[in-house]
Scaffold this motif. Structure first.
Motif, mmCIF file in Angstrom:
data_model
loop_
_atom_site.group_PDB
_atom_site.id
_atom_site.type_symbol
_atom_site.label_atom_id
_atom_site.label_comp_id
_atom_site.label_asym_id
_atom_site.label_seq_id
_atom_site.Cartn_x
_atom_site.Cartn_y
_atom_site.Cartn_z
ATOM 1 N N LEU A 1 0.831 -1.200 0.000
ATOM 2 C CA LEU A 1 0.000 0.000 0.000
ATOM 3 C C LEU A 1 0.865 1.249 0.000
ATOM 4 O O LEU A 1 1.813 1.368 0.785
ATOM 5 C CB LEU A 1 -0.912 0.032 1.221
ATOM 6 N N CYS A 2 0.496 2.198 -0.854
ATOM 7 C CA CYS A 2 1.133 3.510 -0.871
ATOM 8 C C CYS A 2 0.082 4.534 -1.302
ATOM 9 O O CYS A 2 -0.974 4.183 -1.818
ATOM 10 C CB CYS A 2 2.344 3.525 -1.808
ATOM 11 N N GLY A 3 0.378 5.814 -1.061
ATOM 12 C CA GLY A 3 -0.563 6.871 -1.437
ATOM 13 C C GLY A 3 -0.957 7.740 -0.262
ATOM 14 O O GLY A 3 -0.203 7.902 0.695
ATOM 15 N N VAL A 4 -2.140 8.280 -0.302
ATOM 16 C CA VAL A 4 -2.638 9.185 0.741
ATOM 17 C C VAL A 4 -4.041 8.734 1.165
ATOM 18 O O VAL A 4 -4.741 8.090 0.398
ATOM 19 C CB VAL A 4 -2.691 10.647 0.233
ATOM 20 N N ARG A 5 -4.420 9.069 2.384
ATOM 21 C CA ARG A 5 -3.637 9.588 3.487
ATOM 22 C C ARG A 5 -3.387 8.467 4.463
ATOM 23 O O ARG A 5 -4.212 7.584 4.628
ATOM 24 C CB ARG A 5 -4.383 10.754 4.152
ATOM 25 N N ALA A 6 -2.216 8.513 5.125
ATOM 26 C CA ALA A 6 -1.766 7.365 5.908
ATOM 27 C C ALA A 6 -2.759 6.969 6.991
ATOM 28 O O ALA A 6 -3.041 5.773 7.173
ATOM 29 C CB ALA A 6 -0.400 7.668 6.525
ATOM 30 N N HIS A 7 -3.312 7.955 7.722
ATOM 31 C CA HIS A 7 -4.155 7.607 8.867
ATOM 32 C C HIS A 7 -5.605 7.355 8.483
ATOM 33 O O HIS A 7 -6.420 7.015 9.348
ATOM 34 C CB HIS A 7 -4.079 8.692 9.951
ATOM 35 N N LEU A 8 -5.931 7.491 7.218
ATOM 36 C CA LEU A 8 -7.303 7.242 6.769
ATOM 37 C C LEU A 8 -7.317 6.084 5.765
ATOM 38 O O LEU A 8 -7.441 4.943 6.138
ATOM 39 C CB LEU A 8 -7.899 8.519 6.174
ATOM 40 N N GLY A 9 -7.185 6.380 4.486
ATOM 41 C CA GLY A 9 -7.302 5.334 3.476
ATOM 42 C C GLY A 9 -6.293 4.221 3.624
ATOM 43 O O GLY A 9 -6.629 3.040 3.458
ATOM 44 N N ILE A 10 -5.041 4.568 3.919
ATOM 45 C CA ILE A 10 -4.015 3.539 4.007
ATOM 46 C C ILE A 10 -4.256 2.653 5.226
ATOM 47 O O ILE A 10 -4.254 1.412 5.129
ATOM 48 C CB ILE A 10 -2.612 4.174 4.059
ATOM 49 N N LEU A 11 -4.471 3.257 6.379
ATOM 50 C CA LEU A 11 -4.686 2.479 7.607
ATOM 51 C C LEU A 11 -5.932 1.598 7.492
ATOM 52 O O LEU A 11 -5.894 0.410 7.829
ATOM 53 C CB LEU A 11 -4.797 3.426 8.795
ATOM 54 N N LEU A 12 -7.029 2.161 7.018
ATOM 55 C CA LEU A 12 -8.279 1.403 6.950
ATOM 56 C C LEU A 12 -8.197 0.279 5.930
ATOM 57 O O LEU A 12 -8.726 -0.821 6.154
ATOM 58 C CB LEU A 12 -9.433 2.338 6.630
ATOM 59 N N THR A 13 -7.543 0.531 4.806
ATOM 60 C CA THR A 13 -7.397 -0.517 3.796
ATOM 61 C C THR A 13 -6.474 -1.616 4.296
ATOM 62 O O THR A 13 -6.733 -2.809 4.078
ATOM 63 C CB THR A 13 -6.859 0.086 2.482
ATOM 64 N N ALA A 14 -5.387 -1.237 4.980
ATOM 65 C CA ALA A 14 -4.481 -2.245 5.546
ATOM 66 C C ALA A 14 -5.208 -3.099 6.575
ATOM 67 O O ALA A 14 -5.019 -4.326 6.630
ATOM 68 C CB ALA A 14 -3.268 -1.556 6.167
ATOM 69 N N ALA A 15 -6.046 -2.473 7.400
ATOM 70 C CA ALA A 15 -6.785 -3.225 8.412
ATOM 71 C C ALA A 15 -7.754 -4.207 7.766
ATOM 72 O O ALA A 15 -7.878 -5.356 8.204
ATOM 73 C CB ALA A 15 -7.533 -2.263 9.329
ATOM 74 N N ASP A 16 -8.431 -3.779 6.708
ATOM 75 C CA ASP A 16 -9.381 -4.667 6.048
ATOM 76 C C ASP A 16 -8.648 -5.794 5.320
ATOM 77 O O ASP A 16 -9.136 -6.929 5.276
ATOM 78 C CB ASP A 16 -10.240 -3.877 5.066
ATOM 79 N N ALA A 17 -7.480 -5.496 4.756
ATOM 80 C CA ALA A 17 -6.683 -6.563 4.143
ATOM 81 C C ALA A 17 -6.385 -7.642 5.176
ATOM 82 O O ALA A 17 -6.580 -8.843 4.925
ATOM 83 C CB ALA A 17 -5.390 -5.983 3.571
ATOM 84 N N PHE A 18 -5.916 -7.233 6.342
ATOM 85 C CA PHE A 18 -5.609 -8.184 7.397
ATOM 86 C C PHE A 18 -6.835 -9.000 7.783
ATOM 87 O O PHE A 18 -6.746 -10.224 7.976
ATOM 88 C CB PHE A 18 -5.064 -7.427 8.616
ATOM 89 N N MET A 19 -7.999 -8.340 7.900
ATOM 90 C CA MET A 19 -9.225 -9.035 8.284
ATOM 91 C C MET A 19 -9.623 -10.082 7.242
ATOM 92 O O MET A 19 -10.354 -11.030 7.545
ATOM 93 C CB MET A 19 -10.370 -8.040 8.462
ATOM 94 N N ASN A 20 -9.147 -9.901 6.006
ATOM 95 C CA ASN A 20 -9.484 -10.837 4.933
ATOM 96 C C ASN A 20 -8.310 -11.734 4.562
ATOM 97 O O ASN A 20 -8.262 -12.277 3.454
ATOM 98 C CB ASN A 20 -9.966 -10.052 3.708
ATOM 99 N N ASP A 21 -7.358 -11.891 5.497
ATOM 100 C CA ASP A 21 -6.221 -12.791 5.318
ATOM 101 C C ASP A 21 -5.343 -12.416 4.127
ATOM 102 O O ASP A 21 -4.762 -13.278 3.463
ATOM 103 C CB ASP A 21 -6.689 -14.251 5.195
ATOM 104 N N ILE A 22 -5.251 -11.124 3.878
ATOM 105 C CA ILE A 22 -4.317 -10.576 2.900
ATOM 106 C C ILE A 22 -3.255 -9.817 3.682
ATOM 107 O O ILE A 22 -3.581 -8.919 4.463
ATOM 108 C CB ILE A 22 -5.027 -9.647 1.902
ATOM 109 N N GLN A 23 -2.005 -10.160 3.509
ATOM 110 C CA GLN A 23 -0.926 -9.553 4.285
ATOM 111 C C GLN A 23 -0.643 -8.135 3.775
ATOM 112 O O GLN A 23 -0.250 -7.966 2.624
ATOM 113 C CB GLN A 23 0.338 -10.400 4.189
#
Length: 219
Positions: free
Chosen positions: A149-171
């Motif tokens: 993951l890269c782009g903007v903004r770290a504490h919104l789109g990046i953090l939330l997308t990373a969290a959902d990836a983890f919840m769906n067994d995507i590292q």
């Protein structure tokens, strides 16, 4: 309501990257690259030709070039312009109407990162790039269970997308110097949270590991 004034701040270096909890190693045969919200509307809010936006664009460009060389899927997530109130929902209360008809085509991805043939452009109507999009289906159909993951903004789109990836067994692998935020405090906070359930690294380190992974597969 709307964007705060963003001042220049130094892009984090290796010393500012928090230790990551997961033991995962990036594998170009398993990974895809997600470039999140790198649209004129968002990028032009940063002071031009200064940190962090200079490093942000340059580092994403480097990752994108390598991803293409390694045959990794490259995905751009973008917010649509002129959303209806019912489509934008509660985001209007905090961020206003979103991308409108401002000069310079606010919805377009910045010129340095214009999508190429074979790359994917998805529409996301919320900060989380998985929500109401076919990002998950795209990753599954290409056999990818790691997401850079890269782009903007770290504490919104990046953090939330990373969290959902983890919840769906995507590292999730978040590139500390290929994301940016409103303030260095927001940026740092996001990296600390992401490091609990994802890998946080620098562009240089990730590139070295991707190249090492390619070499390992070629043996």
């Amino acid at each position: 309501m709307g964007f705060p004034v963003i001042s220049s701040y130094p892009m984090p270096d290796r010393s500012a990257v928090p230790p990551s909890g997961p033991p995962w190693t990036i594998d170009p045969a398993r990974a895809a690259l997600l470039v999140h919200d790198m649209q004129n509307h968002f990028v032009q809010a940063f002071p031009p030709d200064l940190s962090p936006v200079v490093e942000l664009v340059d580092n994403i460009a480097a990752l994108r070039e390598l991803a293409g060389t390694l045959g990794m899927p490259v995905v751009f997530s973008t917010e649509p312009a002129a959303q209806r109130p019912g489509q934008r929902g509660l985001m209007t209360d905090i961020w206003g109407p979103g991308i409108g008809q401002e000069p310079g085509d606010g919805a377009a991805i910045v010129a340095q990162l214009t999508p190429r043939v074979g790359e994917h452009v998805l529409v996301n109507v919320r900060h989380n790039a998985f929500l109401r999009s076919h990002l998950g289906r795209l990753l599954r159909s290409t056999g990818r269970d790691q997401l850079i993951l890269c782009g903007v903004r770290a504490h919104l789109g990046i953090l939330l997308t990373a969290a959902d990836a983890f919840m769906n067994d995507i590292q999730p692998f978040v590139v500390a110097d290929a994301v940016a935020d409103f303030t260095p405090e927001d940026h740092s906070m996001a990296l600390r949270w992401i490091a609990r359930t994802g890998v946080v690294c620098t562009t240089d380190r990730l590139i070295r590991h991707l190249l090492h992974g390619r070499a390992a597969h070629s043996v």
